[in-house]
Motif scaffolding. Structure first.
Motif, PDB file in Angstrom:
ATOM      1  N   ALA A 149      37.742  39.445  38.551  1.00  0.00           N
ATOM      2  CA  ALA A 149      38.711  38.835  39.460  1.00  0.00           C
ATOM      3  C   ALA A 149      38.166  37.555  40.078  1.00  0.00           C
ATOM      4  CB  ALA A 149      39.099  39.828  40.549  1.00  0.00           C
ATOM      5  N   THR A 153      42.205  37.006  38.279  1.00  0.00           N
ATOM      6  CA  THR A 153      42.721  38.324  38.614  1.00  0.00           C
ATOM      7  C   THR A 153      43.585  38.890  37.496  1.00  0.00           C
ATOM      8  OG1 THR A 153      42.768  37.555  40.907  1.00  0.00           O
ATOM      9  CG2 THR A 153      43.817  39.648  40.449  1.00  0.00           C
ATOM     10  N   CYS A 322      38.870  38.200  43.948  1.00  0.00           N
ATOM     11  CA  CYS A 322      39.813  37.100  44.180  1.00  0.00           C
ATOM     12  C   CYS A 322      39.367  36.255  45.374  1.00  0.00           C
ATOM     13  CB  CYS A 322      41.216  37.668  44.399  1.00  0.00           C
ATOM     14  SG  CYS A 322      42.503  36.438  44.671  1.00  0.00           S
ATOM     15  N   PHE A 421      44.346  31.486  42.826  1.00  0.00           N
ATOM     16  CA  PHE A 421      43.891  32.606  43.659  1.00  0.00           C
ATOM     17  C   PHE A 421      44.875  32.902  44.787  1.00  0.00           C
ATOM     18  CE2 PHE A 421      39.540  31.298  42.090  1.00  0.00           C
ATOM     19  CZ  PHE A 421      39.312  32.447  41.362  1.00  0.00           C
TER      20      PHE A 421
END
Length: 453
Positions: A149, A153, A322, A421
């Motif tokens: 991630a 992701t 993330c 993101f």
């Protein structure tokens, strides 16, 4: 004579980067002899300060490394072989995924060519014992979810569906024969799986409100209904379908193979998040499934919940990844982006944003480390997983928002990664249980009262 030499020396140090035309233009504005006399009176420290102020003579600044693991949790917790695996996966992601991810995200397509390369890493079904699986710790699995991630992701989600939701359903709810048949091939990505629980009108209420139904007819099952938001669905070889039995009202699971009559998939379009993930709308119309393809140990939603508990911890780790990717991208940007003649990382307000981001990220990492430790000790509960999902997905929103903020207008450009993101954090915030549903799970555990309708 000595004073003249010192004056000339100091003047040379100050003006050695100025060409003749600049010096001539300067002579028209100031009294150069008077300036030289003033400079001759400066000591070394004063001259150095003036040169620094003018931006000349300063040594190249050596910046600290960009590192999102501020408390070095990975260094302390992992064995040497696991640390080596983490770095191997990181290198793969940096070399194979990072250069292509924005292009595929923009096109909303999946890079199918990476699947054989992912298989070579031998990390699918990481925590399962037997069936060709590595048998590693849940902590290691979480860290690898974070690493994926951190780059993208969507790729982490694809992997989580395959390794967690699809394989996990078979591992936890399948018969021994089903495990032997499906898991080794899925572990090597020779068979791609999907997980069909959510429906067009049923998300949070899946525990008691599934509208997809199944009815036994001899040694066959007839399934009717729809599933929505199903990752990998458009190209999966097998999809785990959860349906409510019309006979006893309990939820049961089925292995539905690609090409089965009455089973169709439509790709969902126009998503703003996780655009690489191929989500599908599945329609089942009198879809006939053999009894042998019913998950033999899935007899109620409690069995489905075992899978969700296991994978919810992985989603918390995805949130960490993330946030870490956004933080590291933003930090690197601020170190090189200059305004008013200086890198913006040198300004107080920017540093305040960065420290707030790092604080959230470090808290999330610490929480997830403990969560995985509980999982490895066999102590993980629904409320443990839900608390991590609530906190990490919420804090990730804060981190990516500040990452976009410190990048100014460039923060909305895909080429700088943070925009991706920001969008993907919204999907993490909602899937595997919304904030509200996971909050009520924790609330029930700590108060003794259920606030569910």
């Amino acid at each position: 004579m000595a004073n003249l030499f010192s004056s000339l020396k100091n003047a040379y140090q100050l003006f050695k980067h100025v060409d003749f035309n600049q010096l001539e233009a300067l002579s028209k504005k100031v009294d150069l002899p008077k300036m030289v006399e003033t400079i001759s009176a400066l000591d070394g420290k004063q001259l150095s300060g003036m040169m620094k102020m003018m931006g000349k003579g300063e040594k190249e600044r050596e910046l600290p490394p960009i590192e999102g693991d501020f408390y070095h949790l990975g260094d302390e917790a992992l064995k040497d072989e696991d640390r080596a695996l983490q770095l191997k996966v990181r290198a793969f992601l940096e070399a194979e995924i990072k250069p292509i991810v924005n292009d595929y995200w923009l096109k909303a397509e999946f890079p199918h060519h990476i699947i054989p390369k992912l298989a070579e890493l031998n990390i699918c079904g990481l925590t399962y014992q037997g069936y060709g699986c590595p048998g590693k710790s849940n902590l290691m699995e979480g860290i690898l979810a974070m690493e994926m991630a951190r780059i993208d992701t969507s790729i982490s989600t694809f992997f989580g569906v395959q390794s967690g939701l699809a394989m996990g359903s078979i591992y936890l709810c399948g018969s021994e024969e089903q495990k032997q048949f499906w898991l080794p091939a899925m572990q090597q990505f020779k068979i791609i799986g999907a997980f069909g629980l959510t429906e067009p009108e049923v998300g949070s209420a899946a525990a008691g409100g599934l509208t997809t139904t199944c009815k036994k007819n001899g040694d066959k099952w007839i399934i009717n209904g729809q599933k929505k938001w199903i990752g990998n669905a458009t190209f999966a070889d097998v999809t785990i379908i959860w349906a409510r039995d019309l006979e006893d009202g309990e939820v049961k699971g089925f292995l539905v193979k690609k090409g089965t009559a009455g089973f169709s998939v439509e790709k969902m379009m126009d998503k703003m998040a996780l655009r690489i993930v191929q989500n599908g709308l599945i329609t089942l119309t009198d879809c006939e499934i053999d009894e042998s393809d019913r998950l033999q140990n899935a007899n109620s939603f409690k069995d489905t919940a075992k899978v969700l508990k296991m994978t919810r911890a992985g989603v918390a780790w995805q949130a960490v990844g993330c946030a870490r990717g956004a933080y590291e991208a933003a930090l690197g940007y601020t170190q090189t982006r200059k305004q008013f003649g200086r890198p913006i990382a040198s300004f107080q307000l920017i540093q305040n944003h960065l420290v707030e981001m790092l604080s959230n990220l470090t808290a999330m990492q610490t929480l997830c480390f403990r969560l995985s430790q509980l999982q490895d000790q066999g102590l993980l509960t629904d409320e443990h997983a839900s608390l991590a999902k609530v906190f990490c997905s919420l804090r990730t929103r804060d981190v990516v928002s500040k990452a976009r903020e410190v990048m100014g207008g460039n923060g909305i450009l895909l080429k700088y990664d943070v925009a991706r993101f920001v969008a993907d954090a919204e999907a993490i915030y909602s899937y595997e249980g919304t904030k509200e549903i996971n909050t009520l799970i924790v609330g029930r555990a700590i108060t003794g009262f259920s606030a569910f309708v």
